[in-house]
Design a protein around this motif. Structure first.
Motif, PDB file in Angstrom:
ATOM      1  N   VAL A   1       0.851  -1.179   0.000  1.00 27.12           N
ATOM      2  CA  VAL A   1       0.000   0.000   0.000  1.00 27.12           C
ATOM      3  C   VAL A   1       0.890   1.233   0.000  1.00 27.12           C
ATOM      4  O   VAL A   1       1.639   1.468   0.950  1.00 27.12           O
ATOM      5  N   GLY A   2       0.828   1.972  -1.094  1.00 26.83           N
ATOM      6  CA  GLY A   2       1.521   3.247  -1.177  1.00 26.83           C
ATOM      7  C   GLY A   2       0.540   4.356  -0.855  1.00 26.83           C
ATOM      8  O   GLY A   2      -0.537   4.437  -1.453  1.00 26.83           O
ATOM      9  N   ALA A   3       0.875   5.200   0.117  1.00 25.54           N
ATOM     10  CA  ALA A   3      -0.086   6.193   0.593  1.00 25.54           C
ATOM     11  C   ALA A   3       0.549   7.568   0.705  1.00 25.54           C
ATOM     12  O   ALA A   3       1.642   7.714   1.262  1.00 25.54           O
ATOM     13  N   ALA A   4      -0.136   8.568   0.181  1.00 22.45           N
ATOM     14  CA  ALA A   4       0.278   9.949   0.372  1.00 22.45           C
ATOM     15  C   ALA A   4       0.200  10.299   1.846  1.00 22.45           C
ATOM     16  O   ALA A   4      -0.784   9.985   2.520  1.00 22.45           O
ATOM     17  N   GLY A   5       1.241  10.944   2.384  1.00 20.22           N
ATOM     18  CA  GLY A   5       1.254  11.352   3.774  1.00 20.22           C
ATOM     19  C   GLY A   5       1.653  10.269   4.752  1.00 20.22           C
ATOM     20  O   GLY A   5       1.596  10.485   5.966  1.00 20.22           O
ATOM     21  N   LEU A   6       2.090   9.099   4.264  1.00 25.08           N
ATOM     22  CA  LEU A   6       2.414   7.996   5.165  1.00 25.08           C
ATOM     23  C   LEU A   6       3.505   8.379   6.159  1.00 25.08           C
ATOM     24  O   LEU A   6       3.455   8.007   7.332  1.00 25.08           O
TER      25      LEU A   6
ATOM     26  N   ALA B   1      12.354  14.997   0.795  1.00 25.81           N
ATOM     27  CA  ALA B   1      12.230  16.439   0.978  1.00 25.81           C
ATOM     28  C   ALA B   1      10.804  16.843   0.674  1.00 25.81           C
ATOM     29  O   ALA B   1      10.191  16.354  -0.281  1.00 25.81           O
ATOM     30  N   ASP B   2      10.281  17.738   1.485  1.00 28.77           N
ATOM     31  CA  ASP B   2       8.920  18.254   1.409  1.00 28.77           C
ATOM     32  C   ASP B   2       7.923  17.117   1.602  1.00 28.77           C
ATOM     33  O   ASP B   2       8.194  16.180   2.330  1.00 28.77           O
ATOM     34  N   GLY B   3       6.751  17.215   0.992  1.00 28.21           N
ATOM     35  CA  GLY B   3       5.694  16.283   1.320  1.00 28.21           C
ATOM     36  C   GLY B   3       5.014  16.615   2.642  1.00 28.21           C
ATOM     37  O   GLY B   3       4.414  15.744   3.276  1.00 28.21           O
ATOM     38  N   TRP B   4       5.066  17.890   3.054  1.00 28.36           N
ATOM     39  CA  TRP B   4       4.524  18.290   4.344  1.00 28.36           C
ATOM     40  C   TRP B   4       3.049  18.703   4.278  1.00 28.36           C
ATOM     41  O   TRP B   4       2.498  19.185   5.268  1.00 28.36           O
ATOM     42  N   GLY B   5       2.414  18.494   3.133  1.00 29.87           N
ATOM     43  CA  GLY B   5       1.003  18.826   3.028  1.00 29.87           C
ATOM     44  C   GLY B   5       0.763  20.256   2.584  1.00 29.87           C
ATOM     45  O   GLY B   5       1.651  21.099   2.641  1.00 29.87           O
ATOM     46  N   HIS B   6      -0.470  20.528   2.163  1.00 30.38           N
ATOM     47  CA  HIS B   6      -0.734  21.807   1.500  1.00 30.38           C
ATOM     48  C   HIS B   6      -0.733  22.992   2.462  1.00 30.38           C
ATOM     49  O   HIS B   6      -0.606  24.131   2.025  1.00 30.38           O
ATOM     50  N   LEU B   7      -0.845  22.742   3.768  1.00 31.76           N
ATOM     51  CA  LEU B   7      -0.812  23.856   4.714  1.00 31.76           C
ATOM     52  C   LEU B   7       0.611  24.257   5.094  1.00 31.76           C
ATOM     53  O   LEU B   7       0.871  25.423   5.387  1.00 31.76           O
ATOM     54  N   LEU B   8       1.535  23.309   5.084  1.00 27.80           N
ATOM     55  CA  LEU B   8       2.891  23.574   5.554  1.00 27.80           C
ATOM     56  C   LEU B   8       3.952  23.448   4.474  1.00 27.80           C
ATOM     57  O   LEU B   8       5.099  23.848   4.708  1.00 27.80           O
TER      58      LEU B   8
END
Length: 335
Positions: A87-92, A157-164
């Motif tokens: 399972v590949g998941a965004a935000g894991l 690097a990054d992948g911290w979500g749209h708020l951060l």
């Protein structure tokens, strides 16, 4: 990890092992069912993104969507029941605690899965794009994350979500475009009349935009939906063009942060964001060439679901040879 080669005679039993691959992201859930010897035999899509709750990505909501997709694939293909799942998941990396705690047992109960690998969507994107070669991959759609590998360890690097964060991703571009529209609406400097017109076409009167946007659970996807209008305006509108040049700089900075410093690593781009075309890709190629002169630009061989299939096949066949790191790629058994 060995990709593409079928099992030898001693591995015939491994070839019959069923594999399940899942790609969960901001645009929904994609599923592939197959076997270690034949790869993916069927694919399905749900356009409903998996919810994120107080404890991170919601495993119950994921399973609610996954079960009917797998049942449908099982009925329509000759794939064996899956014993291995990836399972590949965004935000894991930052929101995966509940998945790690609950998903292996849920998959075991529903499908008889004995081994589950949980991977950040950037890792499945990496493996889909480059396989097991050293390099860097930027996975960009609604969000954005860069992952690099030197065959011994992962870097992100990054992948911290749209708020951060997710700087340069679809939601980032759409939000910057809407900010420029609102600046024009207010009469402040830095506004764009062209983007204001596009925003009103899509969202209605600007005064009501916060009330329509902020309460939505899918607001990152709504923001990202405004990225294509920004690209469409870029040729004639300097504000829109500037947004895309800044996005290109952010993307290249993330790639440079994770790319191995030595040798000739490959750099690939994957994800729906790059369908924006030349308004983004031209400045991005210039930024990558400037920041990573030693790297070789490579086309992506496949997408994140292809990467999840590759990992599942390697795991089922016992040939998985990728670095393990708990928040990016971990192999778990049900409790």
């Amino acid at each position: 990890m060995s990709f593409g080669a079928g099992p030898d005679a001693d591995g015939a039993a491994d070839a019959d092992k069923g594999v399940l691959a899942v790609d969960s992201g901001g645009s929904g859930l994609r599923v592939a069912l197959g076997s270690a010897g034949r790869g993916a035999l069927g694919r399905r899509l749900s356009t409903v993104p998996v919810r994120t709750g107080p404890h991170g990505i919601d495993p119950v909501h994921l399973m609610k969507q996954l079960v009917p997709l797998v049942r449908s694939l099982t009925a329509e293909t000759d794939a064996p029941s899956p014993t291995t799942a990836v399972v590949g998941a965004a935000g894991l990396a930052t929101l995966g605690d509940a998945l790690r705690a609950e998903l292996p047992s849920a998959l075991a109960r529903e499908f008889g899965v004995r081994t589950t690998a949980l991977a950040a969507d950037a890792v499945t994107a990496y493996v889909g794009a480059l396989g097991a070669r050293p390099g860097a991959v930027v996975a960009a759609g609604t969000g954005l994350i860069a992952v690099g590998m030197d065959l011994t360890a992962w870097q992100r690097a990054d992948g911290w979500g749209h708020l951060l964060g997710d700087c340069g991703g679809g939601a980032w571009i759409g939000r910057a475009g809407l900010e420029a529209a609102l600046r024009a609406f207010d009469g402040r400097p830095g506004g764009s009349a062209a983007l204001l017109a596009r925003a009103e076409e899509r969202f209605g009167p600007m005064a009501g935009l916060p009330g329509r946007l902020y309460p939505r659970p899918d607001r990152s996807a709504v923001l990202a939906s405004f990225a294509p209008p920004v690209a469409e305006c870029a040729q004639d509108d300097p504000v829109a063009d500037g947004i895309l040049h800044t996005a290109a700089r952010h993307i290249a900075e993330s790639a440079a942060a994770v790319c191995p410093p030595g040798g000739e690593p490959r750099v690939a781009l994957t994800g729906g964001l790059f369908a924006l075309g030349d308004p983004l890709l031209v400045p991005l190629e210039e930024e990558l060439a400037r920041r990573l002169p030693h790297a070789v630009r490579a086309p992506a061989e496949g997408d994140p679901l292809d990467g999840a299939v590759r990992i599942a096949v390697g795991l089922a066949a016992g040939t998985l040879d990728l670095p393990h790191e708990e928040t990016l790629l971990s192999v778990l058994s049900p409790e």
